[in-house]
Design a protein around this motif. Structure first.
Motif, PDB file in Angstrom:
ATOM      1  N   ARG A 147      10.113   5.215   4.989  1.00 37.04           N
ATOM      2  CA  ARG A 147       9.620   6.341   4.198  1.00 37.04           C
ATOM      3  C   ARG A 147      10.342   6.438   2.856  1.00 37.04           C
ATOM      4  NH1 ARG A 147      12.338  10.733   3.381  1.00 37.04           N
ATOM      5  NH2 ARG A 147      14.287  11.150   4.495  1.00 37.04           N
ATOM      6  N   LEU A 148      11.625   6.048   2.810  1.00 35.04           N
ATOM      7  CA  LEU A 148      12.360   6.070   1.545  1.00 35.04           C
ATOM      8  C   LEU A 148      11.796   5.022   0.583  1.00 35.04           C
ATOM      9  CD1 LEU A 148      15.987   6.374   2.983  1.00 35.04           C
ATOM     10  CD2 LEU A 148      14.511   8.204   2.159  1.00 35.04           C
ATOM     11  N   LEU A 149      11.457   3.845   1.144  1.00 32.71           N
ATOM     12  CA  LEU A 149      10.847   2.801   0.316  1.00 32.71           C
ATOM     13  C   LEU A 149       9.482   3.271  -0.197  1.00 32.71           C
ATOM     14  CD1 LEU A 149      10.988  -0.084  -0.807  1.00 32.71           C
ATOM     15  CD2 LEU A 149      10.005  -0.882   1.357  1.00 32.71           C
ATOM     16  N   LEU A 150       8.727   3.977   0.647  1.00 37.08           N
ATOM     17  CA  LEU A 150       7.433   4.527   0.220  1.00 37.08           C
ATOM     18  C   LEU A 150       7.613   5.504  -0.942  1.00 37.08           C
ATOM     19  CD1 LEU A 150       5.806   5.190   3.709  1.00 37.08           C
ATOM     20  CD2 LEU A 150       4.906   3.649   1.969  1.00 37.08           C
ATOM     21  N   ASP A 151       8.661   6.336  -0.881  1.00 34.74           N
ATOM     22  CA  ASP A 151       8.909   7.292  -1.971  1.00 34.74           C
ATOM     23  C   ASP A 151       9.207   6.572  -3.278  1.00 34.74           C
ATOM     24  OD1 ASP A 151       8.553   9.327  -0.188  1.00 34.74           O
ATOM     25  OD2 ASP A 151      10.688   9.670   0.176  1.00 34.74           O
ATOM     26  N   ALA A 152      10.002   5.492  -3.192  1.00 36.50           N
ATOM     27  CA  ALA A 152      10.337   4.735  -4.406  1.00 36.50           C
ATOM     28  C   ALA A 152       9.095   4.065  -4.985  1.00 36.50           C
ATOM     29  CB  ALA A 152      11.412   3.698  -4.103  1.00 36.50           C
ATOM     30  N   LYS A 153       8.289   3.462  -4.121  1.00 32.48           N
ATOM     31  CA  LYS A 153       7.065   2.802  -4.583  1.00 32.48           C
ATOM     32  C   LYS A 153       6.076   3.822  -5.162  1.00 32.48           C
ATOM     33  CE  LYS A 153       7.380  -1.692  -3.570  1.00 32.48           C
ATOM     34  NZ  LYS A 153       7.043  -2.787  -4.501  1.00 32.48           N
ATOM     35  N   THR A 154       6.040   5.009  -4.570  1.00 30.72           N
ATOM     36  CA  THR A 154       5.184   6.068  -5.100  1.00 30.72           C
ATOM     37  C   THR A 154       5.638   6.467  -6.492  1.00 30.72           C
ATOM     38  OG1 THR A 154       4.748   6.902  -2.870  1.00 30.72           O
ATOM     39  CG2 THR A 154       4.312   8.394  -4.706  1.00 30.72           C
ATOM     40  N   GLY A 155       6.958   6.592  -6.665  1.00 34.92           N
ATOM     41  CA  GLY A 155       7.490   6.935  -7.983  1.00 34.92           C
ATOM     42  C   GLY A 155       7.151   5.880  -9.026  1.00 34.92           C
ATOM     43  N   LEU A 156       7.161   4.606  -8.604  1.00 38.51           N
ATOM     44  CA  LEU A 156       6.836   3.514  -9.531  1.00 38.51           C
ATOM     45  C   LEU A 156       5.329   3.313  -9.716  1.00 38.51           C
ATOM     46  CD1 LEU A 156       9.340   0.623  -8.677  1.00 38.51           C
ATOM     47  CD2 LEU A 156       9.134   1.838 -10.834  1.00 38.51           C
ATOM     48  N   LYS A 157       4.555   3.972  -8.819  1.00 41.03           N
ATOM     49  CA  LYS A 157       3.095   3.746  -8.805  1.00 41.03           C
ATOM     50  C   LYS A 157       2.804   2.256  -8.587  1.00 41.03           C
ATOM     51  CE  LYS A 157       1.799   7.770 -11.597  1.00 41.03           C
ATOM     52  NZ  LYS A 157       3.096   8.422 -11.416  1.00 41.03           N
ATOM     53  N   ASP A 158       3.492   1.674  -7.620  1.00 41.16           N
ATOM     54  CA  ASP A 158       3.422   0.239  -7.346  1.00 41.16           C
ATOM     55  C   ASP A 158       3.083   0.047  -5.868  1.00 41.16           C
ATOM     56  OD1 ASP A 158       3.705  -2.478  -7.120  1.00 41.16           O
ATOM     57  OD2 ASP A 158       5.897  -2.468  -7.265  1.00 41.16           O
ATOM     58  N   THR A 159       1.974  -0.640  -5.579  1.00 40.80           N
ATOM     59  CA  THR A 159       1.557  -0.862  -4.195  1.00 40.80           C
ATOM     60  C   THR A 159       1.775  -2.299  -3.736  1.00 40.80           C
ATOM     61  OG1 THR A 159      -0.709  -1.390  -4.897  1.00 40.80           O
ATOM     62  CG2 THR A 159      -0.210   0.924  -4.396  1.00 40.80           C
ATOM     63  N   SER A 160       2.376  -3.121  -4.575  1.00 43.56           N
ATOM     64  CA  SER A 160       2.526  -4.543  -4.249  1.00 43.56           C
ATOM     65  C   SER A 160       3.459  -4.747  -3.068  1.00 43.56           C
ATOM     66  CB  SER A 160       3.070  -5.303  -5.464  1.00 43.56           C
ATOM     67  OG  SER A 160       4.338  -4.823  -5.832  1.00 43.56           O
ATOM     68  N   GLY A 161       3.058  -5.650  -2.143  1.00 40.64           N
ATOM     69  CA  GLY A 161       3.903  -6.052  -1.027  1.00 40.64           C
ATOM     70  C   GLY A 161       4.123  -4.994   0.028  1.00 40.64           C
ATOM     71  N   MET A 162       3.340  -3.920   0.047  1.00 42.81           N
ATOM     72  CA  MET A 162       3.619  -2.801   0.947  1.00 42.81           C
ATOM     73  C   MET A 162       2.826  -2.850   2.256  1.00 42.81           C
ATOM     74  SD  MET A 162       5.988  -1.016  -0.228  1.00 42.81           S
ATOM     75  CE  MET A 162       5.855   0.442   0.792  1.00 42.81           C
ATOM     76  N   GLN A 163       1.861  -3.761   2.377  1.00 40.58           N
ATOM     77  CA  GLN A 163       1.023  -3.771   3.574  1.00 40.58           C
ATOM     78  C   GLN A 163       1.828  -3.931   4.869  1.00 40.58           C
ATOM     79  OE1 GLN A 163      -2.070  -2.884   3.492  1.00 40.58           O
ATOM     80  NE2 GLN A 163      -2.254  -2.994   5.708  1.00 40.58           N
ATOM     81  N   PRO A 164       2.804  -4.869   4.947  1.00 42.53           N
ATOM     82  CA  PRO A 164       3.589  -4.980   6.191  1.00 42.53           C
ATOM     83  C   PRO A 164       4.360  -3.698   6.497  1.00 42.53           C
ATOM     84  CG  PRO A 164       3.898  -6.911   4.796  1.00 42.53           C
ATOM     85  CD  PRO A 164       3.168  -5.915   3.974  1.00 42.53           C
ATOM     86  N   TYR A 165       4.861  -3.037   5.464  1.00 42.68           N
ATOM     87  CA  TYR A 165       5.613  -1.810   5.695  1.00 42.68           C
ATOM     88  C   TYR A 165       4.694  -0.689   6.184  1.00 42.68           C
ATOM     89  CZ  TYR A 165       9.404  -4.081   3.122  1.00 42.68           C
ATOM     90  OH  TYR A 165      10.387  -4.932   2.723  1.00 42.68           O
ATOM     91  N   LEU A 166       3.465  -0.643   5.671  1.00 44.76           N
ATOM     92  CA  LEU A 166       2.519   0.375   6.119  1.00 44.76           C
ATOM     93  C   LEU A 166       2.170   0.184   7.597  1.00 44.76           C
ATOM     94  CD1 LEU A 166       0.113   0.473   3.027  1.00 44.76           C
ATOM     95  CD2 LEU A 166       1.842   2.170   3.652  1.00 44.76           C
ATOM     96  N   LEU A 167       2.028  -1.080   8.023  1.00 46.42           N
ATOM     97  CA  LEU A 167       1.750  -1.359   9.438  1.00 46.42           C
ATOM     98  C   LEU A 167       2.920  -0.926  10.316  1.00 46.42           C
ATOM     99  CD1 LEU A 167       0.097  -4.897   9.113  1.00 46.42           C
ATOM    100  CD2 LEU A 167      -1.051  -2.713   9.586  1.00 46.42           C
TER     101      LEU A 167
END
Length: 578
Positions: free
Chosen positions: A229-249
């Motif tokens: 969830r912390l990584l999700l917050d950082a990616k949200t702040g960057l507005k960057d969705t790259s490489g996140m599919q494994p983490y979402l699963l």
């Protein structure tokens, strides 16, 4: 969220100055350690049975002459009072009692005890005392050669400095912790804390490498999935969705396991914000709905546990009283057998005389407690329902604003939504706190201001602001119009005070009690006003009407290019506590 390190270990330390205890066999030591481990398990399970095993371990240690076991038993009792009973005075008493025992017997365990005291104050958000005891623990850990304790202290000291906003010192200590060559299983928590601090500083790119390390799947990293969830917050702040599919699963798998309520809600909230950023609005809404459902389930579980805790608290008090009674008798026996016999007769006589009276008082007390608990449950349910109704209105306004093509209409709806959310916040705090008829001003105004700044961003740069709020508990009838007025004043500053934001732009909100009245003021150093306030606007009319309700007088003072000060003098209010 900061991951507080408080690991309990039974360590055997060899070195100069360590006393030679009376000969105790390994079998007897293991017997004591098993009881202490059971006590710790029950502490972490919030079970009052921990107290029984603490006492058994203490008595057995004294019987065997096992000094180390005696100090650990006293410490475990402090942990019980801190984590199960939330009785911090008693917890401090037993921690310092264990420290005195270790110092008198020259036992190398004081570093761990001071760390426990620091962790207690850390959990209470008393950062200055937490820093003091962590520092003492760290210095003693160096003397005792306890490398694990040193690393724990470095990480927790970094966490304290981060909470105080002292980011440079926090960063230095986090790095020092990672470079410390001991107990590398702690590094994962350090990665998470450091990355989370960078997220709060909005240094998202800098945070990501550390947060990625904190999510590595490893037997020592038991929070690997929770840290996603912390990584999700950082990616949200960057507005960057790259490489996140494994983490979402992995995050979805984590949610399916339905871990502890709070961590589940945090993960759902982070997923909702991430999908909203990614444009997946249906998915974002679904995660948000799940978060609300989890919260309601948690409240229902708390209600059920409250009923069970009444009986558990009664039984625990009986055990506690019995243990204190036994300790008193033991001290009496030390003085004299004859005196002890006489005192036992006196106590028995007093007990027989007062037993009936105490039983009657106990029944009356229990009846009153049950009556109060029933009324509190009903009152909390009322606040909960009111909050849900306001939340529904707020959600409808949000959906309307999202579907509106007219920018002015969107702003107007957004302002209406924020007014509703200020009232949502009041009832949310009422049903989640022990104070059911009043609101603490400092906490409420701080939360409301943060909420307004999160939902109203008219310019790319953030406005610097400072809150000087005197802590007091006000009735709902007083705090509701105050919250709505403060909402209007802050929004007016954000919309009109500045043509552009710079590092010098600033807003100060002050709330204090002066003699027989309250004063709320909002001051900015913006461009000021050339003429009088337009009474025809809805916001100004709303503030005037709300001011009359609380016997208030709203005035403005302004000069061109020097800013505006809005001052509300409140003469009619209900103060519940200072």
């Amino acid at each position: 969220m900061l991951y507080l390190v408080c690991i309990l270990t039974v360590q055997v330390v060899f070195g100069q100055g360590v006393p030679i205890e009376p000969a105790v066999s390994d079998e007897r030591k293991d017997e004591v350690y098993d009881l202490i481990y059971l006590a710790w398990d029950f502490v972490f399970d919030q079970n009052d049975s921990a107290l029984i095993y603490c006492q058994q371990a203490l008595e057995l240690s004294r019987e065997y002459g096992f000094l180390r076991g005696e100090s650990l038993s006293i410490e475990a009792r402090g942990l019980y009072h801190e984590n199960v009973r939330n009785d911090y005075d008693s917890a401090s008493f037993y921690y310092f009692k264990a420290i005195t025992f270790c110092e008198e017997n020259d036992l190398p365990h004081t570093a761990t005890l001071y760390h426990s005291i620091g962790a207690m104050f850390h959990n209470l958000d008393n950062y200055e005392l937490a820093k003091k005891y962590y520092t003492i623990s760290h210095d003693l850990g160096i003397q005792e050669g306890d490398s694990i304790n040193q690393k724990q202290c470095l990480m927790n000291l970094a966490s304290v400095h981060s909470s105080l906003g002292e980011y440079e010192e926090a960063e230095r200590l986090f790095i020092a912790c990672l470079e410390f060559d001991a107990s590398h299983d702690l590094d994962y928590g350090c990665y998470a804390n450091l990355g989370n601090m960078y997220v709060r500083m909005q240094l998202y790119q800098k945070a990501i490498p550390y947060l990625e390390k904190s999510t590595i799947e490893h037997p020592d990293n038991f929070l690997a999935d929770a840290n996603i969830r912390l990584l999700l917050d950082a990616k949200t702040g960057l507005k960057d969705t790259s490489g996140m599919q494994p983490y979402l699963l992995r995050a979805d798998s984590y949610l399916r396991n339905r871990v502890e309520f709070r961590n589940t809600r945090l993960m759902l909230n982070s997923l909702s914000k991430y999908h909203e950023m990614a444009g997946n609005y249906e998915q974002a809404l679904e995660y948000n709905k799940q978060s609300v459902t989890i919260h309601e389930e948690q409240l229902e579980k708390q209600k059920e546990e409250a009923v069970l805790n009444v009986e558990a608290a009664y039984q625990t008090q009986k055990i506690e009283d019995e243990l204190h009674h036994q300790e008193s008798l033991q001290r009496i026996y030390t003085y004299s057998g004859g005196v002890a016999f006489i005192l036992i007769l006196i106590l028995s006589l007093l007990f027989a005389i007062n037993r009936k009276k105490n039983k009657e008082l106990s029944l009356q007390k229990k009846h009153l407690e049950n009556t109060v608990d029933e009324k509190n449950v009903l009152l909390r349910e009322t606040h909960h329902r009111i909050k849900n109704s306001f939340q529904l209105v707020s959600s409808l306004l949000y959906l309307q604003s999202e579907n509106s093509a007219n920018e002015e209409a969107k702003i107007a709806i957004k302002e209406a939504e924020n007014r509703v959310r200020s009232m949502v916040l009041i009832h949310q705090k009422l049903y989640t706190s022990d104070q059911l008829i009043g609101i603490e001003s400092k906490e409420y105004f701080t939360s409301l201001s943060e909420d307004i700044f999160e939902s109203h961003q008219y310019q790319p740069e953030d406005l610097n602001y400072h809150l000087d709020i005197e802590s007091m508990v006000l009735s709902v009838e007083t705090i509701t119009p105050l919250g709505l007025i403060l909402n209007e004043l802050i929004v007016n500053v954000l919309k009109h005070a500045f043509d552009s934001m710079t590092s010098d732009t600033n807003m100060i909100v002050t709330f204090k009690k002066a003699q027989d009245h309250l004063i709320l003021s909002v001051a900015d150093n913006g461009k000021g006003m050339d003429g009088n306030v337009r009474d025809g606007s809805f916001g100004i009319s709303l503030m005037r009407a709300l001011s009359k309700k609380i016997g208030g007088e709203l005035n403005y003072s302004s000069a061109s290019q020097t800013g505006t000060v809005a001052t509300l003098l409140i003469k009619r209010f209900e103060l519940l506590a200072n």
